[in-house]
Design a protein around this motif. Structure first.
Motif, mmCIF file in Angstrom:
data_model
loop_
_atom_site.group_PDB
_atom_site.id
_atom_site.type_symbol
_atom_site.label_atom_id
_atom_site.label_comp_id
_atom_site.label_asym_id
_atom_site.label_seq_id
_atom_site.Cartn_x
_atom_site.Cartn_y
_atom_site.Cartn_z
ATOM 1 N N VAL A 17 0.793 -1.188 -0.149
ATOM 2 C CA VAL A 17 0.028 -0.053 0.094
ATOM 3 C C VAL A 17 0.958 1.393 -0.006
ATOM 4 O O VAL A 17 0.476 2.365 -0.748
ATOM 5 N N GLU A 18 2.042 1.101 0.633
ATOM 6 C CA GLU A 18 2.674 2.489 0.620
ATOM 7 C C GLU A 18 3.510 2.482 -0.541
ATOM 8 O O GLU A 18 3.822 3.569 -1.213
ATOM 9 N N VAL A 19 3.989 1.507 -1.087
ATOM 10 C CA VAL A 19 4.690 1.493 -2.317
ATOM 11 C C VAL A 19 3.757 2.174 -3.633
ATOM 12 O O VAL A 19 4.049 2.823 -4.284
ATOM 13 N N ILE A 20 2.374 1.597 -3.612
ATOM 14 C CA ILE A 20 1.262 2.321 -4.548
ATOM 15 C C ILE A 20 0.958 3.715 -4.208
ATOM 16 O O ILE A 20 0.980 4.510 -5.216
ATOM 17 N N GLU A 21 0.792 3.785 -3.078
ATOM 18 C CA GLU A 21 0.216 5.426 -2.690
ATOM 19 C C GLU A 21 1.542 6.324 -3.068
ATOM 20 O O GLU A 21 1.295 7.495 -3.290
#
Length: 67
Positions: A17-21
């Motif tokens: 989720v952090e990589v995508i955001e």
């Protein structure tokens, strides 16, 4: 059973989720490709990578006192 013969490995984890955001998908994929092919005494070797639904895992050469 002792595993003294088994080489130590380090692990880096990244939450998907952090990589995508942070829009870092391409950067993480490039890092995996580059590190997989690099063999240099000053760069940690990437032995394997895998992922589950939430996390990307990088299995790296162990570095004592490293970050």
């Amino acid at each position: 059973m002792s595993h003294d013969w088994w080489p130590k490995r380090g692990q880096r984890t990244m939450q998907k989720v952090e990589v995508i955001e942070s829009d870092l998908i391409d950067q993480v994929e490039r890092e995996i490709q580059v590190q997989r092919n690099l063999k240099h005494e000053n760069i940690l070797r990437l032995y394997k990578h895998f992922e589950d639904d939430d996390t990307v895992y990088l299995l790296l050469e162990y570095c004592a006192k490293g970050e």
